[in-house]
Design a protein around this motif. Structure first.
Motif, PDB file in Angstrom:
ATOM      1  N   ASP A  77      23.177 -10.519  10.400  1.00  0.00           N
ATOM      2  CA  ASP A  77      21.832 -10.313   9.871  1.00  0.00           C
ATOM      3  C   ASP A  77      21.755  -8.963   9.161  1.00  0.00           C
ATOM      4  OD1 ASP A  77      20.540 -12.662  10.674  1.00  0.00           O
ATOM      5  OD2 ASP A  77      20.061 -11.853  12.662  1.00  0.00           O
ATOM      6  N   LEU A  78      20.951  -8.895   8.119  1.00  0.00           N
ATOM      7  CA  LEU A  78      20.633  -7.616   7.488  1.00  0.00           C
ATOM      8  C   LEU A  78      19.393  -7.047   8.162  1.00  0.00           C
ATOM      9  CD1 LEU A  78      21.132  -8.372   3.685  1.00  0.00           C
ATOM     10  CD2 LEU A  78      22.727  -7.261   5.267  1.00  0.00           C
ATOM     11  N   LEU A  79      19.448  -5.754   8.449  1.00  0.00           N
ATOM     12  CA  LEU A  79      18.334  -5.061   9.083  1.00  0.00           C
ATOM     13  C   LEU A  79      17.871  -3.958   8.134  1.00  0.00           C
ATOM     14  CD1 LEU A  79      17.242  -5.615  11.998  1.00  0.00           C
ATOM     15  CD2 LEU A  79      18.309  -3.454  12.654  1.00  0.00           C
ATOM     16  N   ALA A  80      16.574  -3.834   7.936  1.00  0.00           N
ATOM     17  CA  ALA A  80      16.022  -2.792   7.066  1.00  0.00           C
ATOM     18  C   ALA A  80      15.205  -1.815   7.896  1.00  0.00           C
ATOM     19  CB  ALA A  80      15.156  -3.399   5.972  1.00  0.00           C
ATOM     20  N   VAL A  81      15.455  -0.537   7.699  1.00  0.00           N
ATOM     21  CA  VAL A  81      14.690   0.534   8.338  1.00  0.00           C
ATOM     22  C   VAL A  81      13.937   1.276   7.239  1.00  0.00           C
ATOM     23  CG1 VAL A  81      14.803   2.670   9.683  1.00  0.00           C
ATOM     24  CG2 VAL A  81      16.334   0.767  10.229  1.00  0.00           C
ATOM     25  N   PRO A  82      12.592   1.236   7.242  1.00  0.00           N
ATOM     26  CA  PRO A  82      11.838   1.877   6.167  1.00  0.00           C
ATOM     27  C   PRO A  82      11.659   3.371   6.379  1.00  0.00           C
ATOM     28  CG  PRO A  82      10.331   0.809   7.680  1.00  0.00           C
ATOM     29  CD  PRO A  82      11.727   0.488   8.173  1.00  0.00           C
ATOM     30  N   ALA A  83      11.130   4.020   5.346  1.00  0.00           N
ATOM     31  CA  ALA A  83      10.744   5.439   5.370  1.00  0.00           C
ATOM     32  C   ALA A  83      11.931   6.363   5.610  1.00  0.00           C
ATOM     33  CB  ALA A  83       9.652   5.672   6.416  1.00  0.00           C
ATOM     34  N   THR A  84      13.060   6.035   5.010  1.00  0.00           N
ATOM     35  CA  THR A  84      14.261   6.858   5.200  1.00  0.00           C
ATOM     36  C   THR A  84      14.645   7.648   3.951  1.00  0.00           C
ATOM     37  OG1 THR A  84      15.662   4.966   4.645  1.00  0.00           O
ATOM     38  CG2 THR A  84      15.215   5.351   6.976  1.00  0.00           C
ATOM     39  N   GLY A  85      13.754   7.697   2.957  1.00  0.00           N
ATOM     40  CA  GLY A  85      14.097   8.421   1.737  1.00  0.00           C
ATOM     41  C   GLY A  85      14.244   9.911   1.934  1.00  0.00           C
ATOM     42  N   ALA A  86      13.490  10.470   2.884  1.00  0.00           N
ATOM     43  CA  ALA A  86      13.564  11.905   3.148  1.00  0.00           C
ATOM     44  C   ALA A  86      14.519  12.188   4.298  1.00  0.00           C
ATOM     45  CB  ALA A  86      12.184  12.458   3.477  1.00  0.00           C
ATOM     46  N   THR A 140       0.827  -1.201   0.000  1.00  0.00           N
ATOM     47  CA  THR A 140       0.000   0.000   0.000  1.00  0.00           C
ATOM     48  C   THR A 140       0.864   1.255   0.000  1.00  0.00           C
ATOM     49  OG1 THR A 140      -0.117   0.083   2.420  1.00  0.00           O
ATOM     50  CG2 THR A 140      -1.808  -1.193   1.279  1.00  0.00           C
ATOM     51  N   SER A 141       0.343   2.314  -0.581  1.00  0.00           N
ATOM     52  CA  SER A 141       1.113   3.563  -0.674  1.00  0.00           C
ATOM     53  C   SER A 141       1.109   4.349   0.622  1.00  0.00           C
ATOM     54  CB  SER A 141       0.548   4.437  -1.795  1.00  0.00           C
ATOM     55  OG  SER A 141      -0.794   4.797  -1.519  1.00  0.00           O
ATOM     56  N   THR A 142       0.240   3.999   1.564  1.00  0.00           N
ATOM     57  CA  THR A 142       0.187   4.726   2.833  1.00  0.00           C
ATOM     58  C   THR A 142       0.926   4.002   3.954  1.00  0.00           C
ATOM     59  OG1 THR A 142      -1.949   3.688   3.308  1.00  0.00           O
ATOM     60  CG2 THR A 142      -1.992   5.879   2.307  1.00  0.00           C
ATOM     61  N   GLY A 143       1.562   2.877   3.636  1.00  0.00           N
ATOM     62  CA  GLY A 143       2.322   2.141   4.642  1.00  0.00           C
ATOM     63  C   GLY A 143       3.731   2.675   4.783  1.00  0.00           C
ATOM     64  N   VAL A 144       4.545   1.948   5.554  1.00  0.00           N
ATOM     65  CA  VAL A 144       5.903   2.419   5.835  1.00  0.00           C
ATOM     66  C   VAL A 144       6.914   1.975   4.779  1.00  0.00           C
ATOM     67  CG1 VAL A 144       5.435   2.460   8.312  1.00  0.00           C
ATOM     68  CG2 VAL A 144       6.515   0.432   7.302  1.00  0.00           C
ATOM     69  N   TRP A 145       6.546   0.972   3.965  1.00  0.00           N
ATOM     70  CA  TRP A 145       7.500   0.407   3.016  1.00  0.00           C
ATOM     71  C   TRP A 145       7.255   0.919   1.605  1.00  0.00           C
ATOM     72  CZ3 TRP A 145      11.392  -2.233   5.113  1.00  0.00           C
ATOM     73  CH2 TRP A 145      11.200  -2.824   6.363  1.00  0.00           C
ATOM     74  N   PRO A 161       8.698   7.526   1.831  1.00  0.00           N
ATOM     75  CA  PRO A 161       8.337   6.100   1.840  1.00  0.00           C
ATOM     76  C   PRO A 161       8.958   5.320   0.686  1.00  0.00           C
ATOM     77  CG  PRO A 161       6.390   7.549   1.911  1.00  0.00           C
ATOM     78  CD  PRO A 161       7.555   8.389   1.512  1.00  0.00           C
ATOM     79  N   SER A 162       9.610   6.001  -0.246  1.00  0.00           N
ATOM     80  CA  SER A 162      10.146   5.318  -1.432  1.00  0.00           C
ATOM     81  C   SER A 162      11.474   4.622  -1.173  1.00  0.00           C
ATOM     82  CB  SER A 162      10.324   6.327  -2.575  1.00  0.00           C
ATOM     83  OG  SER A 162       9.086   6.873  -2.950  1.00  0.00           O
ATOM     84  N   ALA A 163      12.035   4.805   0.017  1.00  0.00           N
ATOM     85  CA  ALA A 163      13.364   4.242   0.280  1.00  0.00           C
ATOM     86  C   ALA A 163      13.430   3.585   1.652  1.00  0.00           C
ATOM     87  CB  ALA A 163      14.436   5.320   0.158  1.00  0.00           C
ATOM     88  N   LEU A 164      14.360   2.683   1.782  1.00  0.00           N
ATOM     89  CA  LEU A 164      14.706   2.081   3.065  1.00  0.00           C
ATOM     90  C   LEU A 164      16.227   2.121   3.213  1.00  0.00           C
ATOM     91  CD1 LEU A 164      15.964  -0.991   2.420  1.00  0.00           C
ATOM     92  CD2 LEU A 164      13.567  -1.433   1.909  1.00  0.00           C
ATOM     93  N   THR A 165      16.686   1.993   4.436  1.00  0.00           N
ATOM     94  CA  THR A 165      18.116   1.890   4.684  1.00  0.00           C
ATOM     95  C   THR A 165      18.447   0.467   5.102  1.00  0.00           C
ATOM     96  OG1 THR A 165      18.175   4.195   5.410  1.00  0.00           O
ATOM     97  CG2 THR A 165      20.109   2.843   5.896  1.00  0.00           C
TER      98      THR A 165
END
Length: 467
Positions: A415-424, A21-26, A328-332
Motif C-alpha cells: 500500500d502507498l501511505l501519504a503523510v501530509p504537512a511535511t513540506g517544512a 482548503t488552505s487551512t487544512g493538512v493537505w 502544507p504544500s507537500a506530502l511524503t
C-alpha cells in the motif's frame, strides 16, 4: 528510549479527507480519484511511485506559490501608507525548505528570502534572488559566510552577538563597504510548541537580551562604527505559533527599545522585523491556523497603536514565514512494508505499520514529539479502522513517523501511505542515518512532474567515503 516513543499519542483518529482548503493538512489540489487513489497537482500518486519510487516528498507548486502570494498581498495591504503605516517586506524563511526552484518561485510571487547559512545563501543567489532581497541570520556565522553576504550585497545581516559586531565591522572595512545590520533582540517572550523551537526566552543561544542591556549595548556599538549601518531591530519568538498574542508583546518590547534609542541618540531606526513561526495544522485535531490576512492585520494593529503611544513614526516592518508557506504544500509518499499487531500492557492492541522511510526523512516526531497523520493513498477501504502507529525502517525504537492514527484493518505491504504537512523541515532536516539515501523532492502542477531535488543514491554516499 526517546521522548517521542515515551510520550502518550493522541487518540487514533483517521486523517481528515482532502477538502481543498488552505487551512487544512493537505495541499489544496489533493483529491481522491474515482478509484480512491490520491491525486496531487493533477498527478496520481501511484504513477509517482512507479516512476520515481518511494519515499518521496511531493510538492504542489501552485499551492506553494499561492501561499507565498497570499502573504505578499496581505502585508502589502495591511501596511500600506494609506493604512497609516510604512510598508512591509515578507521574507521566506529558507530553513523550512530551500531549493533553487522554491527560492525562484517565492521571489516571483513577491517575497524576499531569509537565509541562515552560506549554503542557503548560495541557493538563493543561484536562483537569481538579488542580494538586496536576501537576509543572513545565524548565531555563529563564519567569516566566509559574512564575506559572501557582503560581496553579494545582502540587504541585512542580523547580528546575533556583541562579538559579531566587531567581526562584521572589520570584514566590511577591509572591503571598503558599509554593512547593513539588524540586532536580534531576545524579548523574553516564550511562544510556540516544543521548548526546542521557542527562541525568545533568555536561556538559549539566539539573540541579545533586552532585559540585561546586551541588545542596547550592541545598538550603541553599531552606531559608533562607520562601517556599519543600523537598519533596525529583529525579534523571533518561536515556531508553530497559533496564538498571535505573543507577537504583540514582543513587538511592543522591540518598538520600546527603538523609541528609547531615538530619544537618547536622535537616530530612529527605519525598520523592525517581527520574525515568523506561524503555525499550521498537522492533524485533524489541530486548531485552525491563522491566515496571512489575520497575521498581517494583527501585526499592523500593534505597530500602529504602539508607535502612537510612544510618539514615534512607524517603521517599515518585515516578517519571516516559512513553515506556513511550504509546510502544507507537500506530502511524503511511502510504501508499506511489514505490518504487525502488538499486544499492549493495558490489554489493547496496536498495529505497527512499517514504511520505507522514517526518521531519516522526518526527524520531527523523534526530536519534538511532533504529531502527524497518515492515510492510505493508493486506494480506499471499507475495513474497520484499527489503532495504528506508522514507523520507519531505522534501528531506533523512537523511529516513529505517526504516533497514533486510525488506519483500515486491511492495510498491507505494498500500500502507498501519504503523510501530509511535511513540506517544512522534512527534507531540510533529513539525514543519512543507517546510510539511507535521502528522498527526492518532486514538484507537481497541472498533471506534470518535475524533479526539484533528485533522490540520493548509494553511489552518492560511497563517493563521499575516501576509504
Amino acid at each position: 528510549m526517546s521522548a517521542a516513543h515515551a510520550a502518550a499519542p493522541r487518540p487514533a483518529e483517521p486523517a481528515p479527507e482532502p477538502d481543498g482548503t488552505s487551512t487544512g493538512v493537505w495541499p489544496t489540489s489533493v483529491r481522491r480519484g474515482d478509484d480512491g487513489a490520491l491525486v496531487v497537482g493533477g498527478v496520481d500518486v501511484r504513477d509517482l511511485a512507479v516512476e520515481h519510487g518511494t519515499p518521496a516528498y511531493v510538492l504542489d507548486e501552485a499551492d506553494l506559490r499561492g501561499r507565498a502570494r497570499a502573504y505578499a498581498r496581505a502585508f502589502a495591504a495591511a501596511f500600506a501608507p494609506e493604512a497609516g503605516l510604512a510598508g512591509a517586506d515578507v521574507y521566506y524563511a529558507g530553513k523550512a525548505f530551500l531549493s533553487v526552484a522554491v527560492a525562484r518561485w517565492v521571489h516571483e510571487e513577491g517575497l524576499r528570502v531569509d537565509t541562515a547559512t552560506g549554503g542557503e545563501l548560495a541557493v538563493a543567489l543561484r536562483a537569481g534572488v538579488p542580494g538586496a532581497h536576501i537576509g543572513l541570520h545565524g548565531n555563529n556565522k563564519s567569516a566566509e559566510e559574512i564575506v559572501a553576504a557582503l560581496e553579494h550585497g545582502v540587504g541585512r545581516i542580523v547580528v546575533d552577538s556583541l562579538a559579531e559586531v566587531d567581526v562584521v565591522a572589520r570584514l566590511a572595512a577591509e572591503r571598503g563597504l558599509r554593512a547593513p545590520v539588524m540586532v536580534r533582540v531576545t524579548t523574553g517572550v516564550h511562544a510556540g510548541g516544543h521548548e526546542f523551537i521557542a527562541t525568545a526566552h533568555e536561556d538559549q543561544k539566539f539573540g541579545l537580551s533586552l532585559t540585561s542591556g546586551a541588545a542596547r549595548k550592541a545598538v550603541d556599538e553599531i552606531l559608533a562604527r562607520p562601517d556599519l549601518e543600523l537598519v533596525g531591530l529583529h525579534s523571533h519568538i518561536g515556531s508553530q505559533i497559533m496564538d498571535l498574542a505573543g507577537f504583540e508583546v514582543a513587538a511592543r518590547a522591540v518598538l520600546g527599545l527603538r523609541a528609547q534609542v531615538a530619544a537618547d541618540t536622535g537616530y530612529l531606526m527605519p525598520e523592525i522585523d517581527l520574525g515568523g513561526g506561524y503555525g499550521i495544522a498537522y492533524t485533524g485535531a489541530d486548531s485552525t491556523p491563522p491566515t496571512p490576512e489575520e497575521v498581517a492585520a494583527a501585526l499592523a494593529g500593534v505597530v500602529r497603536r504602539a508607535c502612537a503611544e510612544l510618539g514615534t513614526a512607524v517603521p517599515r516592518v518585515s516578517v519571516e514565514p516559512g513553515r506556513s508557506i511550504v509546510g502544507p504544500s507537500a506530502l511524503t509518499l511511502y510504501t508499506v512494508g511489514t505490518v504487525k499487531d502488538v499486544q499492549l500492557d493495558d490489554g489493547g492492541r496496536r498495529t505497527y505499520v512499517s514504511v520505507d522511510g522514517g526518521m531519516s526523512d522526518n526527524i520531527r516526531p523523534a526530536l519534538y514529539e511532533a504529531d502527524y497523520t497518515a492515510t492510505i493513498a493508493s486506494r480506499t477501504s471499507a475495513a474497520e479502522p484499527v489503532a495504528a502507529r506508522v514507523v520507519g525502517k531505522h534501528c531506533e525504537s523512537g523511529d516513529i513517523v505517526v504516533r497514533g492514527v486510525a488506519l483500515p484493518a486491511d492495510v498491507a505491504a505494498g500500500d502507498l501511505l501519504a503523510v501530509p504537512a511535511t513540506g517544512a523541515y522534512g527534507r531540510s532536516m533529513a539525514s543519512n542515518y543507517n546510510l539511507v539515501p535521502r528522498p527526492p523532492v518532486l514538484a507537481v502542477r497541472d498533471g506534470a512532474v518535475r524533479v526539484l531535488v533528485r533522490r540520493e543514491t548509494l553511489e552518492d554516499l560511497l563517493a563521499l567515503d575516501q576509504g
